[in-house]
Design an enzyme around this catalytic site. Structure first.
Site, PDB file in Angstrom:
ATOM      1  CB  ALA A  20      32.026  21.293  -3.356  1.00  0.00           C
ATOM      2  CG  PHE A  23      37.099  11.849  -2.432  1.00  0.00           C
ATOM      3  CD1 PHE A  23      38.474  11.723  -2.419  1.00  0.00           C
ATOM      4  CD2 PHE A  23      36.482  12.428  -1.307  1.00  0.00           C
ATOM      5  CE1 PHE A  23      39.228  12.162  -1.335  1.00  0.00           C
ATOM      6  CE2 PHE A  23      37.222  12.869  -0.214  1.00  0.00           C
ATOM      7  CZ  PHE A  23      38.595  12.739  -0.230  1.00  0.00           C
ATOM      8  N   GLY A  39      35.106 -13.387  17.394  1.00  0.00           N
ATOM      9  CA  GLY A  39      36.280 -13.276  18.267  1.00  0.00           C
ATOM     10  C   GLY A  39      37.520 -12.911  17.460  1.00  0.00           C
ATOM     11  CD  GLU A  53      25.531   7.165  -4.424  1.00  0.00           C
ATOM     12  OE1 GLU A  53      24.302   7.235  -4.461  1.00  0.00           O
ATOM     13  OE2 GLU A  53      26.215   6.437  -5.164  1.00  0.00           O
ATOM     14  CB  THR A  69      27.609  12.321   5.661  1.00  0.00           C
ATOM     15  OG1 THR A  69      26.891  13.531   5.932  1.00  0.00           O
ATOM     16  CG2 THR A  69      28.897  12.624   4.917  1.00  0.00           C
TER      17      THR A  69
HETATM   18  C1  LIG Z   1      35.361   5.986  -1.615  1.00  0.00           C
HETATM   19  C2  LIG Z   1      34.588   7.216  -2.006  1.00  0.00           C
HETATM   20  C3  LIG Z   1      33.997   7.268  -3.259  1.00  0.00           C
HETATM   21  C4  LIG Z   1      33.307   8.420  -3.664  1.00  0.00           C
HETATM   22  N1  LIG Z   1      32.768   8.475  -4.924  1.00  0.00           N
HETATM   23  C5  LIG Z   1      32.252   9.648  -5.370  1.00  0.00           C
HETATM   24  C6  LIG Z   1      31.803   9.780  -6.742  1.00  0.00           C
HETATM   25  O1  LIG Z   1      31.827   8.829  -7.524  1.00  0.00           O
HETATM   26  N2  LIG Z   1      31.376  11.004  -7.153  1.00  0.00           N
HETATM   27  C7  LIG Z   1      31.323  12.080  -6.328  1.00  0.00           C
HETATM   28  O2  LIG Z   1      30.922  13.152  -6.789  1.00  0.00           O
HETATM   29  N3  LIG Z   1      31.713  11.985  -5.032  1.00  0.00           N
HETATM   30  C8  LIG Z   1      32.179  10.804  -4.538  1.00  0.00           C
HETATM   31  N4  LIG Z   1      32.612  10.695  -3.234  1.00  0.00           N
HETATM   32  C9  LIG Z   1      32.551  11.873  -2.377  1.00  0.00           C
HETATM   33  C10 LIG Z   1      31.499  11.762  -1.287  1.00  0.00           C
HETATM   34  O3  LIG Z   1      30.217  11.933  -1.819  1.00  0.00           O
HETATM   35  C11 LIG Z   1      31.855  12.782  -0.190  1.00  0.00           C
HETATM   36  O4  LIG Z   1      33.012  12.292   0.454  1.00  0.00           O
HETATM   37  C12 LIG Z   1      30.722  12.982   0.813  1.00  0.00           C
HETATM   38  O5  LIG Z   1      29.635  13.651   0.218  1.00  0.00           O
HETATM   39  C13 LIG Z   1      31.170  13.785   2.036  1.00  0.00           C
HETATM   40  O6  LIG Z   1      31.869  14.936   1.661  1.00  0.00           O
HETATM   41  P1  LIG Z   1      33.301  15.235   2.310  1.00  0.00           P
HETATM   42  O7  LIG Z   1      34.120  14.021   2.210  1.00  0.00           O
HETATM   43  O8  LIG Z   1      33.822  16.472   1.699  1.00  0.00           O
HETATM   44  O9  LIG Z   1      32.997  15.480   3.835  1.00  0.00           O
HETATM   45  P2  LIG Z   1      32.520  16.860   4.492  1.00  0.00           P
HETATM   46  O10 LIG Z   1      31.378  17.436   3.745  1.00  0.00           O
HETATM   47  O11 LIG Z   1      33.706  17.737   4.712  1.00  0.00           O
HETATM   48  O12 LIG Z   1      31.965  16.374   5.900  1.00  0.00           O
HETATM   49  C14 LIG Z   1      32.806  16.172   7.047  1.00  0.00           C
HETATM   50  C15 LIG Z   1      31.874  15.881   8.229  1.00  0.00           C
HETATM   51  O13 LIG Z   1      31.055  17.037   8.499  1.00  0.00           O
HETATM   52  C16 LIG Z   1      29.693  16.659   8.497  1.00  0.00           C
HETATM   53  N5  LIG Z   1      28.893  17.778   7.996  1.00  0.00           N
HETATM   54  C17 LIG Z   1      29.059  18.491   6.864  1.00  0.00           C
HETATM   55  N6  LIG Z   1      28.106  19.418   6.758  1.00  0.00           N
HETATM   56  C18 LIG Z   1      27.291  19.269   7.843  1.00  0.00           C
HETATM   57  C19 LIG Z   1      26.123  19.938   8.321  1.00  0.00           C
HETATM   58  N7  LIG Z   1      25.559  20.934   7.639  1.00  0.00           N
HETATM   59  N8  LIG Z   1      25.576  19.527   9.470  1.00  0.00           N
HETATM   60  C20 LIG Z   1      26.119  18.506  10.175  1.00  0.00           C
HETATM   61  N9  LIG Z   1      27.233  17.840   9.790  1.00  0.00           N
HETATM   62  C21 LIG Z   1      27.801  18.214   8.635  1.00  0.00           C
HETATM   63  C22 LIG Z   1      29.630  15.462   7.543  1.00  0.00           C
HETATM   64  O14 LIG Z   1      28.455  14.682   7.752  1.00  0.00           O
HETATM   65  C23 LIG Z   1      30.905  14.738   7.946  1.00  0.00           C
HETATM   66  O15 LIG Z   1      30.670  14.024   9.128  1.00  0.00           O
HETATM   67  C24 LIG Z   1      33.222   9.537  -2.788  1.00  0.00           C
HETATM   68  C25 LIG Z   1      33.795   9.454  -1.511  1.00  0.00           C
HETATM   69  C26 LIG Z   1      34.468   8.321  -1.120  1.00  0.00           C
HETATM   70  C27 LIG Z   1      35.079   8.284   0.261  1.00  0.00           C
END
Ligand SMILES: Cc1cc2nc3c(=O)[nH]c(=O)nc-3n(C[C@H](O)[C@H](O)[C@H](O)COP(=O)(O)OP(=O)(O)OC[C@H]3O[C@@H](n4cnc5c(N)ncnc54)[C@H](O)[C@@H]3O)c2cc1C
Length: 384
Positions: free
Chosen positions: A130, A156, A343, A367, A369
Site C-alpha cells: 500500500a 518507509f 560542469g 506524500e 507521487t
Molecule cells: C524516503 C521516504 C520516506 C517516506 N516517508 C514516509 C512516511 O513517513 N510515512 C508514510 O506513510 N510513507 C512514507 N513514505 C512512503 C511514500 O509515501 C510512498 O513511497 C509513495 O506514496 C509511493 O508509494 P510506493 O513507493 O509504494 O510506490 P507505488 O505506489 O508502487 O508506485 C510505483 C509507480 O507507479 C505509479 N502509480 C501508482 N499508481 C498509479 C496510478 N493509479 N496511475 C498512474 N501511476 C501510478 C507511481 O506514481 C509510481 O511511479 C516514504 C517514502 C520514501 C521513499
C-alpha cells in the site's frame, strides 16, 4: 491576493535565515557523511520552537499561519533537506491528525510534548502493498475488551527511529462496499508488541532515518483511537486531510532547494571563466538561468497562493496538488540544470549541488507521487 508578508512573518524568515547560515549550513556536509543530526542542533531547533510551528499556541506551539510555515520551510531547505525532515514530520503529518480530529484530551496530552520537541511524531500509513494505493493497507486492529490489538507492518517511515508517537492507520473492519474500514491510532514508543524494524539505505536524505515499524499483537489502549469511538472507521479521511497540508510543505521544500541552486548557479556563472570570459556571458548558460528563475517565480506564486487560500479557510485539495506537482517537478529540472552549469564540479561531493540533485528527487515520490497528484487534479476537474 497580497503577498506583502506581515511583519511577524518577515521576522520569522530572518530568524530562520540566520539559523541556517550560522548553525545548519556549516555542518551540512558533516551531517551528510555521518548520516545524523548532532543533538545540540536538535536542541537549538527546540529552543527556536521549530517543533511546534503549526501547533496552536494553546497547545504550546507557535501557531503560525500556513504562509508563515511555508516560508520557514522554504528557508530551511536552502541547506541539507534532512533538517526540515527532522522537524517537519513532527509538526506536520505526524501530529496534525491529532489536532484535526483528536479529542480535546488527546490534544492536551500529546500536542504540547510535540510542540516543545520533547517528543517527535511520525506518520505511519505506507506498507509494502500500500503505497499510492494507500487504502490497501493490511495492518489490522481488533478490539479486545478495553484495548486494541494491532498486527502488521509499516515501511518507509520517516523519523521511525527517533519518534515517540506514531499516527498509525490500520484496518478495523469492512464496509458494505467491500472496501476496508480504516481507523487512525496514536501509538507510543514502548507499547507492548511494537518495535522498529530495518533502517533503509537511501539515495539521499542521509541525515533522516527511514524505517519499518513492526506490530506483533501490539496492545493499544482503547482511548488511543484518534477522535475516540466516533472516529472508528474514519481514519482514512483524517489521513487524506493530513496529506493535503503535507503537499504544501513538500512544495515549499522543493522551492527552497530550487532557489538555493539558482543562487549557487548565478554565483558560479559570474566567477567561472572559460574561453577568457565568465560562463555567465554565454547565451546558453544565460538561457538556463533565465528558465530556472522563471520557473521558481511561477512555483512561488502557486505555493503562496495555495497557502493563503488555506489560511482563509478555503478547500485546497486541487491547489495543494498542483503546487506540489509543479514545484517538485521543477526542482528536479532545476537540479539537473544546476549540475550542468557547474560542469564537472557539479558532480563532485566538494559542492552540495549533487546532494540537492539526489535529495529533491524524493519530493516527486513521497506524500503522493507526481502521478497521484495528476490523478487528484484530474478527478477534481472532472467531478460533477
Ligand atoms: C524516503 C521516504 C520516506 C517516506 N516517508 C514516509 C512516511 O513517513 N510515512 C508514510 O506513510 N510513507 C512514507 N513514505 C512512503 C511514500 O509515501 C510512498 O513511497 C509513495 O506514496 C509511493 O508509494 P510506493 O513507493 O509504494 O510506490 P507505488 O505506489 O508502487 O508506485 C510505483 C509507480 O507507479 C505509479 N502509480 C501508482 N499508481 C498509479 C496510478 N493509479 N496511475 C498512474 N501511476 C501510478 C507511481 O506514481 C509510481 O511511479 C516514504 C517514502 C520514501 C521513499
Amino acid at each position: 491576493m497580497d503577498f506583502n508578508m506581515p511583519e511577524d512573518v518577515e521576522i520569522m524568515r530572518t530568524t530562520i535565515k540566520k539559523f541556517v547560515e550560522k548553525d545548519l549550513e556549516p555542518i551540512s556536509q558533516q551531517v551528510e557523511e555521518e548520516a545524523r543530526i548532532p543533538d545540540e542542533i536538535v536542541q537549538k531547533m527546540r529552543d527556536l520552537g521549530l517543533f511546534g510551528l503549526a501547533i496552536p499556541e494553546k497547545y504550546g506551539g507557535l501557531g503560525l499561519s500556513t504562509i508563515a510555515e511555508i516560508i520557514v520551510y522554504e528557508e530551511i531547505t536552502k541547506t541539507n533537506a534532512c533538517f526540515r525532515s527532522r522537524i517537519g514530520t513532527s509538526n506536520g503529518i505526524g501530529s496534525i491528525g491529532i489536532y484535526y480530529d483528536g479529542t480535546e484530551e488527546q490534544k492536551k496530552k500529546y500536542l504540547p510534548r510535540v510542540a516543545s520537541g520533547e517528543w517527535s511524531a511520525a506518520f505511519a500509513l505506507s506498507e509494502p502493498e500500500a503505497g499510492s494505493d494507500a487504502a490497501n493497507i493490511k495492518t489490522t486492529a481488533e478490539l479486545d475488551g478495553d484495548h486494541w490489538v494491532l498486527n502488521g507492518m509499516k515501511h518507509f517511515i520517516t523519523n521511525g527511529d527517533c519518534a515517540h508517537l506514531f499516527t498509525t492507520l490500520a484496518v478495523t473492519g469492512k464496509k458494505e462496499s467491500g472496501r476496508s474500514e480504516i481507523t487512525a491510532f496514536i501509538i507510543e514508543k514502548g507499547m507492548p508488541g511494537f518495535s522498529i524494524g530495518k533502517k533503509e539505505k537511501k539515495m539521499g536524505l542521509k541525515g533522516s532515518e527511514t524505517t519499518q515499524l513492526l506490530f506483533d499483537d501490539c496492545i493499544i489502549p482503547k482511548e488511543n483511537v484518534i477522535g475516540g469511538d466516533a472516529m472508528i472507521g474514519q481514519g482514512f479521511k483524517t489521513a487524506m486531510r493530513v496529506l493535503d497540508k503535507g503537499r504544501l510543505t513538500m512544495g515549499a521544500c522543493a522551492l527552497g532547494a530550487s532557489q538555493k541552486l539558482l543562487d549557487m548557479c548565478v554565483d558560479y556563472a559570474k566567477q567561472r571563466v572559460q574561453f577568457g570570459k565568465p560562463i555567465g556571458q554565454f547565451q546558453m548558460i544565460q538561457a538556463m538561468l533565465a528558465d530556472m528563475a522563471t520557473e521558481i517565480y511561477a512555483g512561488r506564486q502557486m505555493l503562496y497562493h495555495a497557502a493563503c487560500m488555506r489560511d482563509e479557510g478555503r478547500k485546497i485539495t486541487r491547489e495543494a496538488s498542483m503546487a506540489k506537482l509543479f514545484c517538485t517537478e521543477m526542482a528536479s529540472r532545476i537540479a539537473d540544470k544546476a549540475i550542468q552549469i557547474h560542469g564537472g564540479m557539479g558532480y563532485m561531493k566538494e559542492l552540495p549541488v549533487e546532494m540537492f540533485y539526489r535529495d529533491v528527487r524524493l519530493y516527486r515520490i513521497y506524500e503522493g507521487t507526481s502521478e497521484i497528484q495528476r490523478m487528484i487534479i484530474a478527478r477534481d476537474l472532472l467531478k460533477d
